[in-house]
Design a protein around this motif. Structure first.
Motif, PDB file in Angstrom:
ATOM      1  N   ARG A 237     -17.025   2.509 -12.211  1.00 23.20           N
ATOM      2  CA  ARG A 237     -16.361   3.798 -12.011  1.00 23.20           C
ATOM      3  C   ARG A 237     -14.855   3.607 -12.144  1.00 23.20           C
ATOM      4  N   VAL A 238     -14.227   4.513 -12.906  1.00 23.94           N
ATOM      5  CA  VAL A 238     -12.794   4.408 -13.185  1.00 23.94           C
ATOM      6  C   VAL A 238     -12.145   5.769 -12.987  1.00 23.94           C
ATOM      7  N   LEU A 239     -11.001   5.756 -12.326  1.00 22.82           N
ATOM      8  CA  LEU A 239     -10.205   6.960 -12.125  1.00 22.82           C
ATOM      9  C   LEU A 239      -8.957   6.821 -12.992  1.00 22.82           C
ATOM     10  N   PHE A 240      -8.811   7.697 -13.984  1.00 26.58           N
ATOM     11  CA  PHE A 240      -7.664   7.686 -14.883  1.00 26.58           C
ATOM     12  C   PHE A 240      -6.658   8.717 -14.377  1.00 26.58           C
ATOM     13  N   LEU A 241      -5.430   8.256 -14.077  1.00 25.49           N
ATOM     14  CA  LEU A 241      -4.398   9.129 -13.505  1.00 25.49           C
ATOM     15  C   LEU A 241      -3.161   9.149 -14.385  1.00 25.49           C
ATOM     16  N   SER A 242      -2.446  10.266 -14.346  1.00 27.98           N
ATOM     17  CA  SER A 242      -1.177  10.352 -15.062  1.00 27.98           C
ATOM     18  C   SER A 242      -0.191   9.351 -14.481  1.00 27.98           C
ATOM     19  N   SER A 243      -0.103   9.276 -13.158  1.00 29.38           N
ATOM     20  CA  SER A 243       0.742   8.289 -12.471  1.00 29.38           C
ATOM     21  C   SER A 243       0.280   8.173 -11.027  1.00 29.38           C
ATOM     22  N   LYS A 244       0.636   7.049 -10.411  1.00 26.47           N
ATOM     23  CA  LYS A 244       0.232   6.803  -9.027  1.00 26.47           C
ATOM     24  C   LYS A 244       1.410   6.255  -8.248  1.00 26.47           C
ATOM     25  N   ALA A 245       1.372   6.443  -6.944  1.00 21.99           N
ATOM     26  CA  ALA A 245       2.413   5.919  -6.065  1.00 21.99           C
ATOM     27  C   ALA A 245       2.392   4.388  -6.118  1.00 21.99           C
TER      28      ALA A 245
ATOM     29  N   ASN B 123       2.265   2.199  -3.867  1.00 20.85           N
ATOM     30  CA  ASN B 123       1.386   1.512  -2.914  1.00 20.85           C
ATOM     31  C   ASN B 123      -0.109   1.668  -3.231  1.00 20.85           C
ATOM     32  N   VAL B 124      -0.450   2.285  -4.345  1.00 22.85           N
ATOM     33  CA  VAL B 124      -1.855   2.464  -4.722  1.00 22.85           C
ATOM     34  C   VAL B 124      -2.323   1.206  -5.449  1.00 22.85           C
ATOM     35  N   PRO B 125      -3.347   0.531  -4.909  1.00 20.17           N
ATOM     36  CA  PRO B 125      -3.842  -0.695  -5.551  1.00 20.17           C
ATOM     37  C   PRO B 125      -4.675  -0.400  -6.801  1.00 20.17           C
ATOM     38  N   SER B 126      -5.106  -1.456  -7.465  1.00 20.64           N
ATOM     39  CA  SER B 126      -5.884  -1.326  -8.697  1.00 20.64           C
ATOM     40  C   SER B 126      -7.325  -0.888  -8.453  1.00 20.64           C
ATOM     41  N   PHE B 127      -7.828  -1.126  -7.245  1.00 19.59           N
ATOM     42  CA  PHE B 127      -9.174  -0.703  -6.871  1.00 19.59           C
ATOM     43  C   PHE B 127      -9.109   0.000  -5.522  1.00 19.59           C
ATOM     44  N   VAL B 128      -9.751   1.156  -5.431  1.00 24.05           N
ATOM     45  CA  VAL B 128      -9.832   1.917  -4.187  1.00 24.05           C
ATOM     46  C   VAL B 128     -11.262   2.401  -4.040  1.00 24.05           C
ATOM     47  N   GLU B 129     -11.895   2.073  -2.925  1.00 25.49           N
ATOM     48  CA  GLU B 129     -13.274   2.506  -2.652  1.00 25.49           C
ATOM     49  C   GLU B 129     -14.239   2.038  -3.752  1.00 25.49           C
ATOM     50  N   GLY B 130     -13.941   0.878  -4.368  1.00 23.99           N
ATOM     51  CA  GLY B 130     -14.800   0.365  -5.432  1.00 23.99           C
ATOM     52  C   GLY B 130     -14.566   0.996  -6.795  1.00 23.99           C
ATOM     53  N   VAL B 131     -13.544   1.815  -6.908  1.00 18.05           N
ATOM     54  CA  VAL B 131     -13.210   2.507  -8.155  1.00 18.05           C
ATOM     55  C   VAL B 131     -11.949   1.870  -8.734  1.00 18.05           C
ATOM     56  N   GLU B 132     -11.990   1.542 -10.031  1.00 14.55           N
ATOM     57  CA  GLU B 132     -10.789   1.010 -10.674  1.00 14.55           C
ATOM     58  C   GLU B 132      -9.812   2.160 -10.918  1.00 14.55           C
ATOM     59  N   ILE B 133      -8.538   1.929 -10.609  1.00 13.85           N
ATOM     60  CA  ILE B 133      -7.516   2.947 -10.755  1.00 13.85           C
ATOM     61  C   ILE B 133      -6.646   2.557 -11.955  1.00 13.85           C
ATOM     62  N   VAL B 134      -6.577   3.443 -12.940  1.00 17.00           N
ATOM     63  CA  VAL B 134      -5.810   3.198 -14.149  1.00 17.00           C
ATOM     64  C   VAL B 134      -4.846   4.364 -14.331  1.00 17.00           C
ATOM     65  N   ASP B 135      -3.553   4.044 -14.481  1.00 20.55           N
ATOM     66  CA  ASP B 135      -2.594   5.103 -14.732  1.00 20.55           C
ATOM     67  C   ASP B 135      -2.072   4.993 -16.172  1.00 20.55           C
ATOM     68  N   ALA B 136      -1.396   6.027 -16.615  1.00 18.69           N
ATOM     69  CA  ALA B 136      -0.929   6.085 -18.007  1.00 18.69           C
ATOM     70  C   ALA B 136      -0.012   4.915 -18.329  1.00 18.69           C
ATOM     71  N   GLU B 137       0.854   4.526 -17.411  1.00 16.90           N
ATOM     72  CA  GLU B 137       1.763   3.415 -17.665  1.00 16.90           C
ATOM     73  C   GLU B 137       1.011   2.118 -17.938  1.00 16.90           C
ATOM     74  N   SER B 138      -0.043   1.844 -17.161  1.00 13.57           N
ATOM     75  CA  SER B 138      -0.794   0.612 -17.365  1.00 13.57           C
ATOM     76  C   SER B 138      -1.546   0.629 -18.702  1.00 13.57           C
ATOM     77  N   LEU B 139      -1.951   1.802 -19.166  1.00 18.04           N
ATOM     78  CA  LEU B 139      -2.610   1.889 -20.469  1.00 18.04           C
ATOM     79  C   LEU B 139      -1.641   1.611 -21.607  1.00 18.04           C
ATOM     80  N   VAL B 140      -0.426   2.106 -21.483  1.00 15.59           N
ATOM     81  CA  VAL B 140       0.571   1.937 -22.526  1.00 15.59           C
ATOM     82  C   VAL B 140       1.075   0.493 -22.564  1.00 15.59           C
ATOM     83  N   ASN B 141       1.223  -0.096 -21.384  1.00 12.92           N
ATOM     84  CA  ASN B 141       1.743  -1.476 -21.323  1.00 12.92           C
ATOM     85  C   ASN B 141       0.608  -2.449 -21.481  1.00 12.92           C
TER      86      ASN B 141
END
Length: 93
Positions: free
Chosen positions: A65-73, A75-93
């Motif tokens: 399970r993956v949560l794709f976000l425009s941006s995150k604070a 203090n938000v880690p890469s995994f929350v509640e077993g869900v991978e957190i991906v923001d636009a900046e990490s996709l571009v870089n």
């Protein structure tokens, strides 16, 4: 396989769905956009919602399970509640 959207009958809607080449694993995800970064509290709620959403019965039994976000604070880690957190900046870089 190429990612796509899933919505079928009364089954839960999924923004992003893809399967590995052998069809034994699935990726299911939710995409969210906001002008402001998502806070840890918001990401926790969104992650819990995604985990609670059942994967369609005919999907492979293993689903990442993956949560794709425009941006995150910051203090938000890469995994929350077993869900991978991906923001636009990490996709571009």
């Amino acid at each position: 396989m190429p990612a796509g959207r899933w919505w079928h009958g009364n089954e839960p809607e999924l923004d992003v769905v893809s399967f590995n080449g052998s069809g034994t694993k699935a990726l299911v995800g939710e995409a969210k956009w906001s002008e402001k970064p998502y806070s840890l509290k918001e990401v926790r709620r969104l992650s819990q919602d995604l985990v609670a959403r059942p994967v369609p019965a005919h999907f492979p039994p293993v689903a990442a399970r993956v949560l794709f976000l425009s941006s995150k604070a910051a203090n938000v880690p890469s995994f929350v509640e077993g869900v991978e957190i991906v923001d636009a900046e990490s996709l571009v870089n």
